[in-house]
Structures are given as structure tokens and as C-alpha cells.
Design a protein around this motif. Structure first.
Motif, PDB file in Angstrom:
ATOM      1  N   GLN A   1       0.804  -1.212   0.000  1.00 54.11           N
ATOM      2  CA  GLN A   1       0.000   0.000   0.000  1.00 54.11           C
ATOM      3  C   GLN A   1       0.842   1.270   0.000  1.00 54.11           C
ATOM      4  N   GLN A   2       2.158   1.135   0.124  1.00 52.89           N
ATOM      5  CA  GLN A   2       3.026   2.301   0.047  1.00 52.89           C
ATOM      6  C   GLN A   2       3.551   2.437  -1.371  1.00 52.89           C
ATOM      7  N   ALA A   3       3.662   3.691  -1.827  1.00 52.28           N
ATOM      8  CA  ALA A   3       4.141   3.940  -3.185  1.00 52.28           C
ATOM      9  C   ALA A   3       4.885   5.266  -3.233  1.00 52.28           C
ATOM     10  N   GLU A   4       5.710   5.382  -4.262  1.00 51.33           N
ATOM     11  CA  GLU A   4       6.413   6.639  -4.537  1.00 51.33           C
ATOM     12  C   GLU A   4       5.733   7.300  -5.722  1.00 51.33           C
ATOM     13  N   VAL A   5       5.456   8.592  -5.608  1.00 51.20           N
ATOM     14  CA  VAL A   5       4.831   9.344  -6.699  1.00 51.20           C
ATOM     15  C   VAL A   5       5.895   9.650  -7.741  1.00 51.20           C
TER      16      VAL A   5
END
Length: 101
Positions: A42-46
Motif C-alpha cells: 500500500q506504500q508507493a512513490e509518486v
């Protein structure tokens, strides 16, 4: 933070291009869980953001910017593959929070 080459993709409207951050896999008791049974991180880098929503001819920018680390809703986005990398194109509503370090 992960280092991902920035693709030549410019999201439209209130969408953002993100790269999910894989969590470190730990195996307890030697049980192997296949990728198909794992949940998406659920974590991401834009990676890139669209111009935002148009109201009265003016764009309201998204609250996230390139390089931000964010939390996504569980089933957010459309999976895309570009130059051998996996990305998701998500709507602004799918971004739940910005992770501050």
C-alpha cells in the motif's frame, strides 16, 4: 526511498503515476506464499502527477508531488508496465495519505 527511472508518461486530470514500494519479505516457519496470494503493497512513490481538476478554467493542483511517499487504498489504480517497470495510475481519491519521514 526507491530509485526508479522516470518514464515519459504525463498523467491527465487528477491522476498520479506511482511505483509501489515492495515490502521486505519475511518467511515465518518456512512457509512459501506465492505472489498470486500476496496483497499489493500500500506504500508507493509518486513518479508524476497530472495538472489537477479544472474549475472555472483554472487547474487545482493535486496535494502530492513527484518524490512523495504515499499510502494507497487497497485496490487502487490501473496496473501498467512501461520499459520493463511496473507502475500504477491512480486517481487522487485513491491516495489516502502522504508519509512524512
Amino acid at each position: 526511498m526507491s530509485v526508479v527511472a522516470k518514464p515519459n508518461i504525463k498523467p491527465l486530470g487528477t491522476r498520479a503515476l506511482v511505483h509501489r514500494i515492495e515490502e521486505n519479505e519475511t518467511q515465518v516457519g518456512g512457509i512459501y506464499i506465492p505472489d498470486s496470494a500476496k496483497e499489493k503493497p500500500q506504500q508507493a512513490e509518486v513518479i508524476a502527477v497530472g495538472p489537477g481538476e479544472l474549475k472555472d478554467g483554472k487547474a487545482t493542483p493535486l496535494p502530492v508531488k513527484e518524490g512523495d511517499r504515499v499510502l494507497l487504498s487497497k485496490y487502487a489504480g490501473t496496473d501498467i508496465k512501461f520499459d520493463g517497470e511496473d507502475y500504477q495510475l491512480v486517481r487522487e481519491d485513491d491516495i489516502l495519505a502522504i508519509i512524512e519521514s
